[in-house]
Write an enzyme that holds these catalytic residues in place. Sequence first.
Site, PDB file in Angstrom:
ATOM      1  N   ARG A  10       0.937  -1.132   0.003  1.00 48.36           N
ATOM      2  CA  ARG A  10      -0.037   0.087   0.134  1.00 48.36           C
ATOM      3  C   ARG A  10       0.933   1.241  -0.085  1.00 48.36           C
ATOM      4  O   ARG A  10       2.189   1.241  -0.089  1.00 48.36           O
ATOM      5  CB  ARG A  10      -0.952   0.049   1.121  1.00 48.36           C
TER       6      ARG A  10
ATOM      7  N   GLU B  74      -2.450   7.269   6.786  1.00 47.67           N
ATOM      8  CA  GLU B  74      -1.034   7.351   7.019  1.00 47.67           C
ATOM      9  C   GLU B  74      -0.119   7.892   5.951  1.00 47.67           C
ATOM     10  O   GLU B  74       0.773   6.960   5.383  1.00 47.67           O
ATOM     11  CB  GLU B  74      -0.520   6.050   7.671  1.00 47.67           C
TER      12      GLU B  74
ATOM     13  N   CYS C 266       9.983   9.553  -9.234  1.00 40.31           N
ATOM     14  CA  CYS C 266       9.601   9.255 -10.575  1.00 40.31           C
ATOM     15  C   CYS C 266       9.918  10.749 -11.395  1.00 40.31           C
ATOM     16  O   CYS C 266      10.132  11.674 -10.888  1.00 40.31           O
ATOM     17  CB  CYS C 266       8.231   8.939 -10.707  1.00 40.31           C
TER      18      CYS C 266
ATOM     19  N   GLU D 174      -6.020   5.380  16.081  1.00 35.73           N
ATOM     20  CA  GLU D 174      -5.923   3.974  16.058  1.00 35.73           C
ATOM     21  C   GLU D 174      -4.927   3.506  17.268  1.00 35.73           C
ATOM     22  O   GLU D 174      -4.019   4.396  17.677  1.00 35.73           O
ATOM     23  CB  GLU D 174      -4.754   3.405  14.632  1.00 35.73           C
TER      24      GLU D 174
ATOM     25  N   TRP E  91       3.514  -6.368  14.617  1.00 37.04           N
ATOM     26  CA  TRP E  91       4.839  -6.174  13.852  1.00 37.04           C
ATOM     27  C   TRP E  91       5.850  -5.703  14.699  1.00 37.04           C
ATOM     28  O   TRP E  91       6.740  -5.334  14.187  1.00 37.04           O
ATOM     29  CB  TRP E  91       4.243  -4.897  12.701  1.00 37.04           C
TER      30      TRP E  91
ATOM     31  N   LYS F 169      -3.400 -10.665   9.520  1.00 33.99           N
ATOM     32  CA  LYS F 169      -4.561 -11.444  10.072  1.00 33.99           C
ATOM     33  C   LYS F 169      -4.353 -12.180  11.613  1.00 33.99           C
ATOM     34  O   LYS F 169      -5.304 -12.358  12.422  1.00 33.99           O
ATOM     35  CB  LYS F 169      -4.550 -12.979   9.420  1.00 33.99           C
TER      36      LYS F 169
HETATM   37  C1  GLA Z   1      -1.226   1.495  10.833  1.00 34.36           C
HETATM   38  C2  GLA Z   1      -2.284   1.295   9.673  1.00 34.36           C
HETATM   39  C3  GLA Z   1      -3.309   0.257   9.892  1.00 34.36           C
HETATM   40  C4  GLA Z   1      -2.754  -0.949  10.481  1.00 34.36           C
HETATM   41  C5  GLA Z   1      -1.754  -0.789  11.608  1.00 34.36           C
HETATM   42  C6  GLA Z   1      -1.225  -1.795  12.123  1.00 34.36           C
HETATM   43  O1  GLA Z   1      -1.301   2.187  11.900  1.00 34.36           O
HETATM   44  O2  GLA Z   1      -2.695   2.525   9.566  1.00 34.36           O
HETATM   45  O3  GLA Z   1      -3.904   0.214   8.921  1.00 34.36           O
HETATM   46  O4  GLA Z   1      -1.606  -1.608   9.255  1.00 34.36           O
HETATM   47  O5  GLA Z   1      -0.908   0.096  11.314  1.00 34.36           O
HETATM   48  O6  GLA Z   1      -0.748  -1.534  13.364  1.00 34.36           O
HETATM   49 ZN    ZN Z   2       6.195  10.379  -8.582  1.00 33.28          ZN
END
Ligand code: GLA
Ligand code: ZN
Length: 685
Positions: A114, A153, A160, A310, A318, A359
């Site tokens: 992403r 985020e 580029c 969040e 992670w 997951k």
């Molecule tokens: C970030 C992202 C979320 C998710 C969390 C996981 O804050 O915005 O989409 O991936 O991390 O901790």
């Molecule tokens: Zn670019």
Amino acid sequence: MKWNVLNEQMLHGGDYNPDQWLDRPDILEKDIELMKASHVNAASVGIFAWAALEPEEGRYEFDWLEKIINNLYDNGIYTVLATPSGARPVWMALNHPEVLRVGPDLVRNHMGARHNHCYTSPYYREKVWNIDKKLSERFGRHPGVILWHLSNEYGGECYCPLCQQEFRNWLKKKYGTIEALNKQWWTSFWSHTYSSFDQIEPPIPKGELSVHGLVLDWRRFVTDRTVDFCAWEKAAVRAGGSDVPVTTNLMGFYDGLNYFKFRDVLDIVSWDNYPFWHRNPADESDTAIQAAASHDLMRSIKQEPFLLMESVPGAVNWQPVCRLKKPGMHELSSLQAVAHGSNSVQYFQWRKSRGSSEKFHGAVVGHDGTGNTRMFREITALGKRLENLKALTASTVKPEAAIIFDWENRWALDQMQGLLNNSFENMGRPNDPKHYFPTILDNYSAFWRMGIPVDLVDMSCDFSSYKLVIAPMLYMQRENIVQKLRSFVENGGTLVGTYWSGLVNENDLCHQSFNPFGMQDLFGLYSEEIDALWPDQKNWLVMKDDGRRYELTDLCDIVKISTAEVLACYADDFYAGAPALTKNSFGKGTAYYLAARAGRDFFFDFYNALTKDLDVTRSLGSSELPANVTASLRIGPDAQFVIVQNYNAAPVSFTAAAALTDFETGEAVSVINLQPYGVRIFYKN
Ligand code: GLA
Ligand code: ZN
């Protein structure tokens, strides 16, 4: 604007991805049941739903989203509606590879991950504009939609050809002529003089990293590009007719963007908080202090209440080691955000996905799909408690002290070669070898221990409302900072400055003077030399009045005094006896100068005495706070709330010096009893 809805209650909820479960109506139904059971009143919907919203180019499918939003609303749950630009559908990446990002190796990414898109690509911008505007037309006036969650985020950068050209345009606008740029970047060094803007490439590992002005300007450009993209998305939802406020989820001290530049685009600041709780269960204070400082930094951007967008129920997936939150820690860490000015407690994520990389990331609802878990019960209890905290939403934190943390100064310090160097990781960028960030936290820790509210501001902010401003390692000077600090002190303010301040201008070009440039009369001294210490080497600061000694590390500035009074001296090395801490009167105010890097013990004693002198408000008056306990203060139009937090795994009890009434029970309190990881909220009478 629907500020009223946001101010009416604490939001409780989080990232909700029904687009992953559209073939499971039973699950969608269960979601509502469990949301109601856990006192959830807000769901952030559609964050990564582009593929479901526009399954093929130009074919929009919004009916499912309408059903979700209606259903949530019918059940008393608001929608925080996302624009889906944080990740793009496969068809788009394949048909228009120019939307994909080019890395610092100048190679274009493939479809995947992403945040893998160019903020310049006209096609990407057009697609984002179209879908944002359509979402706004369809849902932007829905009574259930209370906030726009722009993208997700924002971060990273693209190299580029289009972004490179934008960078050159940005430079042309800033410098006007190539001669002016050459001068500010000092390009004659190693014969790197440019003869036209077209010759300039961004800083890349296989190219130019030694011209510091270039590296800095690139990082500023990346911020400006990102802010511009964010403003583009805001304009798109406004063009669709929605006047619902906008936010985007920021990331605290994230190094890649200067978040103060988002101040005017965002209607409300929100952010994502993932501290390493229980890294050291015997003493949570390091983690608590870093989280507290992050909340304060986010609040300081707009100097208004913010939203915790969040946080994790349970364990993230992670961190190097993904510890569970011990019983009670979820409530404590959530109310910590509230204590520092948040009007929400939101989670990533509502329900665990079945597949892909997250997951096993903590969620309110796990793969068992029931509410029959410890975490669900803790979340439910917290949700109930938040419902009774409505009154706090009209209040905010109004500190009388501020610490300057400036992203551009951080970037300049990080890339500067000299004094303290460490391995060059992070794409040729050294990783905080000057210890700017820990120095900020060390200063901050004293305020946390004393329960004194503090702002974390950058050089662009207004300091006039503070009694005390602390400016650690103000290496770079920008935003007219010299004049601002001078008038702050002249008008009666107290300033604490330190070693390695006032060396360079905003383009990292050294002043032709002793340092601190433009502030020598302010501090009553100048620095002639500065020594650097290896990690195992120390010096000591010895107070003149009572002989107390404090350990010094990293950097020791050797200053010559003009008008300053010497409060402490070095104990060791060839500069033993030279000033290590000084005080100078300037106008109606005072400027202190700390010549070396001190530790948390020094900062506590120093700021404890100084804030008493200056009569800086303490959240709990003159109460002595036990170890790992802090107090925060939110001031409202009609009431003041003190939020006392116990970061110990054991109960704590102490006597309050202020007259307090428990906000939740109405009980008058003189002895404060706190459960393990407990939080209590009081009216300050
Ligand atoms: C970030 C992202 C979320 C998710 C969390 C996981 O804050 O915005 O989409 O991936 O991390 O901790
Ligand atoms: Zn670019």
